[in-house]
Design an enzyme around this catalytic site. Structure first.
Site, PDB file in Angstrom:
ATOM      1  N   THR A  41     -21.736  70.306 -18.100  1.00  0.00           N
ATOM      2  CA  THR A  41     -22.637  70.578 -19.214  1.00  0.00           C
ATOM      3  C   THR A  41     -21.838  71.278 -20.303  1.00  0.00           C
ATOM      4  O   THR A  41     -21.064  72.190 -20.006  1.00  0.00           O
ATOM      5  CB  THR A  41     -23.812  71.471 -18.772  1.00  0.00           C
ATOM      6  OG1 THR A  41     -23.293  72.660 -18.170  1.00  0.00           O
ATOM      7  CG2 THR A  41     -24.719  70.755 -17.785  1.00  0.00           C
ATOM      8  N   HIS A  53     -38.246  71.568 -14.441  1.00  0.00           N
ATOM      9  CA  HIS A  53     -37.370  72.675 -14.863  1.00  0.00           C
ATOM     10  C   HIS A  53     -37.410  73.820 -13.846  1.00  0.00           C
ATOM     11  O   HIS A  53     -36.353  74.327 -13.418  1.00  0.00           O
ATOM     12  CB  HIS A  53     -37.849  73.137 -16.247  1.00  0.00           C
ATOM     13  CG  HIS A  53     -37.183  74.352 -16.811  1.00  0.00           C
ATOM     14  ND1 HIS A  53     -36.283  74.294 -17.855  1.00  0.00           N
ATOM     15  CD2 HIS A  53     -37.295  75.678 -16.510  1.00  0.00           C
ATOM     16  CE1 HIS A  53     -35.869  75.520 -18.154  1.00  0.00           C
ATOM     17  NE2 HIS A  53     -36.468  76.383 -17.358  1.00  0.00           N
ATOM     18  N   GLU A  54     -38.610  74.215 -13.427  1.00  0.00           N
ATOM     19  CA  GLU A  54     -38.710  75.359 -12.511  1.00  0.00           C
ATOM     20  C   GLU A  54     -38.141  75.024 -11.134  1.00  0.00           C
ATOM     21  O   GLU A  54     -37.532  75.881 -10.481  1.00  0.00           O
ATOM     22  CB  GLU A  54     -40.168  75.832 -12.394  1.00  0.00           C
ATOM     23  CG  GLU A  54     -40.801  76.296 -13.705  1.00  0.00           C
ATOM     24  CD  GLU A  54     -40.042  77.367 -14.460  1.00  0.00           C
ATOM     25  OE1 GLU A  54     -39.234  78.091 -13.841  1.00  0.00           O
ATOM     26  OE2 GLU A  54     -40.240  77.468 -15.688  1.00  0.00           O
ATOM     27  N   ASP A  67     -23.635  78.344 -17.259  1.00  0.00           N
ATOM     28  CA  ASP A  67     -24.605  77.881 -16.263  1.00  0.00           C
ATOM     29  C   ASP A  67     -23.904  77.544 -14.943  1.00  0.00           C
ATOM     30  O   ASP A  67     -24.533  77.047 -14.015  1.00  0.00           O
ATOM     31  CB  ASP A  67     -25.413  76.690 -16.786  1.00  0.00           C
ATOM     32  CG  ASP A  67     -24.542  75.477 -17.095  1.00  0.00           C
ATOM     33  OD1 ASP A  67     -23.296  75.568 -16.969  1.00  0.00           O
ATOM     34  OD2 ASP A  67     -25.104  74.424 -17.473  1.00  0.00           O
ATOM     35  N   LEU A 102     -45.140  79.165 -19.542  1.00  0.00           N
ATOM     36  CA  LEU A 102     -45.392  77.844 -18.962  1.00  0.00           C
ATOM     37  C   LEU A 102     -45.187  77.841 -17.462  1.00  0.00           C
ATOM     38  O   LEU A 102     -45.882  77.139 -16.724  1.00  0.00           O
ATOM     39  CB  LEU A 102     -44.443  76.821 -19.593  1.00  0.00           C
ATOM     40  CG  LEU A 102     -44.664  76.524 -21.068  1.00  0.00           C
ATOM     41  CD1 LEU A 102     -43.489  75.740 -21.629  1.00  0.00           C
ATOM     42  CD2 LEU A 102     -45.958  75.746 -21.253  1.00  0.00           C
TER      43      LEU A 102
HETATM   44  N1  ARG Z   1     -39.806  79.058 -17.938  1.00  0.00           N
HETATM   45  C1  ARG Z   1     -39.946  78.314 -19.163  1.00  0.00           C
HETATM   46  C2  ARG Z   1     -41.054  78.959 -19.997  1.00  0.00           C
HETATM   47  O1  ARG Z   1     -42.095  79.304 -19.461  1.00  0.00           O
HETATM   48  C3  ARG Z   1     -40.284  76.876 -18.892  1.00  0.00           C
HETATM   49  C4  ARG Z   1     -39.816  75.955 -19.952  1.00  0.00           C
HETATM   50  C5  ARG Z   1     -40.236  74.543 -19.633  1.00  0.00           C
HETATM   51  N2  ARG Z   1     -40.015  73.661 -20.758  1.00  0.00           N
HETATM   52  C6  ARG Z   1     -40.694  72.532 -20.939  1.00  0.00           C
HETATM   53  N3  ARG Z   1     -40.441  71.747 -21.950  1.00  0.00           N
HETATM   54  N4  ARG Z   1     -41.624  72.150 -20.116  1.00  0.00           N
HETATM   55  O2  ARG Z   1     -40.888  79.136 -21.176  1.00  0.00           O
HETATM   56 ZN    ZN Z   2     -36.189  78.356 -17.077  1.00  0.00          ZN
END
Ligand code: ARG
Ligand code: ZN
Ligand code: CA
Length: 254
Positions: A191, A163-164, A186, A123
């Site tokens: 958390t 997230h990124e 983390d 993702l």
């Molecule tokens: N780096 C993670 C991946 O590619 C990103 C996760 C993002 N999660 C989300 N629900 N958008 O797996």
């Molecule tokens: Zn990540």
């Protein structure tokens, strides 16, 4: 670090098919998500369980497409590059024109976001602070970018970019990146200790590492749940992101 920090963004759209050449509306939808998620203005924050609600924090960060290029000429903040590559992996090829991608703008002035077709179900990925300027920023697959156009469920609420950018500002995964063990951290105090990643849409409470009764904070942006199931950063995470902006990323933001 008081007040809000505004981060100028340049979006590199690296495309082969027309679906990958995402619309301005899709880009704008992502910027809007960031300005909600990093200001605790996302409506779904109401879904944070009462046990965690005091920890949900305003990130005090704002994002805007750049209005000037590195030479100080007016610019839209969006670069479109046609490529012959069907997809990209996590090897940073998308970040260089010489390898079918688009060169980074100076990382002390801009957050570089590359949007392309990633391979293998990836993702997105990010570079942590302290790395080379030429590859600094985040890469997001176009189907996980923004909330409209080619964005596809269950990753169509713009949370992959949230997230990124968390990683780009030095946040680690909430489970501590130790597989499913209970010894990883983390490096954030508020958390809960958590075994491994959560996926899809968990039910509260989800307990691991003897962290009952409240269990994992799976609704945190730094877990791996679906976009609709993640909706908070904690105060401790915000402190860590701002320490990054006071330290290794102190040049960026006004
Ligand atoms: N780096 C993670 C991946 O590619 C990103 C996760 C993002 N999660 C989300 N629900 N958008 O797996
Ligand atoms: Zn990540
Ligand atoms: Ca763990």
């Amino acid at each position: 670090r008081p007040g809000c920090t505004r981060i100028p963004v340049v979006v590199h759209v690296v495309w082969k098919t027309t679906a990958q050449n995402i619309s301005q509306a899709q880009i704008d939808s992502q910027i809007e998500v960031l300005n909600r998620d990093f200001r605790k203005r996302n409506p779904d924050v109401s879904g944070v369980p009462a046990a965690f609600s005091a920890l949900a924090a305003d990130g005090r960060l704002e994002f805007a497409l750049a209005t000037r290029d590195p030479q100080n000429n007016p610019h839209s903040g969006v670069i479109r590059v046609q490529t012959t590559r069907d997809s990209f992996g996590s090897d940073d090829a998308v970040k260089r024109a010489a390898t079918g991608g688009s060169d980074a703008w100076p990382s002390d002035e801009y957050l570089n976001i590359w949007v392309c077709q990633l391979s293998g179900g990836l993702l997105g990925y990010a570079q942590f602070p302290g790395g080379p300027a030429a590859t600094d920023g985040v890469v997001i697959t176009h189907t996980g970018f923004g909330t409209t156009g080619s964005a596809a469920t269950p990753f169509n609420l713009g949370r992959t970019t949230t997230h990124e950018i968390g990683h780009w500002l030095n946040l680690r995964h909430i489970w501590g990146d130790d597989g499913t063990g209970c010894s990883g951290s983390d490096f954030v105090d508020d958390t809960p200790n958590q075994g491994g990643p959560n996926y899809e849409v968990p039910t509260f409470p989800t307990i691991s590492c003897s962290n009952g009764p409240n269990g994992d904070m799976f609704m945190n942006y730094m877990d791996y749940v679906d976009d609709r199931a993640m909706f908070m950063f904690t105060e401790g995470q915000v402190t860590r992101m701002h320490a990054c902006l006071d330290g290794p990323r102190s040049a960026i933001g006004e």
